[in-house]
Design a protein around this motif. Structure first.
Motif, PDB file in Angstrom:
ATOM      1  N   VAL A  19      34.079  33.824  41.272  1.00 54.82           N
ATOM      2  CA  VAL A  19      33.445  33.389  40.028  1.00 54.82           C
ATOM      3  C   VAL A  19      32.422  32.300  40.338  1.00 54.82           C
ATOM      4  CG1 VAL A  19      35.406  33.972  38.550  1.00 54.82           C
ATOM      5  CG2 VAL A  19      35.253  31.676  39.556  1.00 54.82           C
ATOM      6  N   GLU A  27      37.259  32.153  30.104  1.00 57.36           N
ATOM      7  CA  GLU A  27      36.859  33.320  30.910  1.00 57.36           C
ATOM      8  C   GLU A  27      37.692  33.398  32.189  1.00 57.36           C
ATOM      9  OE1 GLU A  27      32.143  33.830  29.802  1.00 57.36           O
ATOM     10  OE2 GLU A  27      32.726  32.159  31.100  1.00 57.36           O
ATOM     11  N   ALA A  31      40.056  36.395  33.524  1.00 56.51           N
ATOM     12  CA  ALA A  31      39.843  36.953  34.859  1.00 56.51           C
ATOM     13  C   ALA A  31      41.152  36.997  35.650  1.00 56.51           C
ATOM     14  CB  ALA A  31      38.793  36.131  35.616  1.00 56.51           C
ATOM     15  N   HIS A  35      42.558  40.688  36.733  1.00 59.66           N
ATOM     16  CA  HIS A  35      42.504  40.987  38.170  1.00 59.66           C
ATOM     17  C   HIS A  35      43.835  40.771  38.883  1.00 59.66           C
ATOM     18  CE1 HIS A  35      38.215  41.824  38.382  1.00 59.66           C
ATOM     19  NE2 HIS A  35      38.081  40.868  37.475  1.00 59.66           N
TER      20      HIS A  35
END
Length: 173
Positions: A19, A27, A31, A35
């Motif tokens: 990132v 965010e 993530a 993930h």
């Protein structure tokens, strides 16, 4: 039979989710969930490693922050554990993006680092992931505890297979 010494480049994850430092905390949380990782490297546009954000960093924001124990004497505030210790905690607690919450002093290895050194580093430093960087601090991979366990399982199987072959060869004589 010689035991192969694996190096980071032999078993690291080469395609790492990263990132930028400007990604927001919300965010980042999304993530992590999408993930299914325990840490995410923060890199610049050239893939230079700037820091790393762990699940623990994000969880820290959700637990009730420990208010420093202090005393006020004649208008001066004296902290029992020192202000420096609390400054880092408050910085993480108030963070709104990755650059503010990430750990900057990241323990890294190179692609040539032997697995035994990496394993020792992870155990001694209580690390779940270790970034693999080139000489110019460019992120080239990531090693997790799972990666090391996978190599250990593979080498154990190879050793058992080799021992079985030796036993079969002796029985034929």
């Amino acid at each position: 039979m010689a035991v192969k010494e694996y190096k980071a480049k032999d078993f690291m994850e080469k395609y790492v989710f990263t990132v930028p430092p400007s990604i927001t905390i919300h965010e980042l949380i999304r993530a992590f969930v999408s993930h299914n990782v325990s840490a995410i490297p923060v890199v610049d546009e050239d893939d230079t490693l700037l820091g790393i954000v762990s699940e623990g960093d994000l969880l820290y924001k959700k637990v009730r922050p420990r208010i420093p124990q202090y005393i006020d004497i004649l208008g001066g505030t004296l902290y029992y554990c020192g202000y420096g210790r609390y400054a880092k905690s408050f910085r993480k607690m108030l963070a709104t993006e990755a650059a503010e919450i990430m750990t900057r002093d990241v323990r890294c290895v190179t692609p040539e680092t032997e697995m035994s050194v990496i394993t020792t580093l992870m155990v001694d430093e209580h690390l779940k992931v270790v970034p693999v960087v080139s000489e110019n601090n460019r992120l080239v991979g990531l090693i997790t505890r799972h990666d090391i366990l996978t190599v250990l399982a593979l080498t154990e199987k190879e050793e058992l297979d080799a021992a079985d072959e030796e036993d079969d060869g002796e029985e034929e004589k």
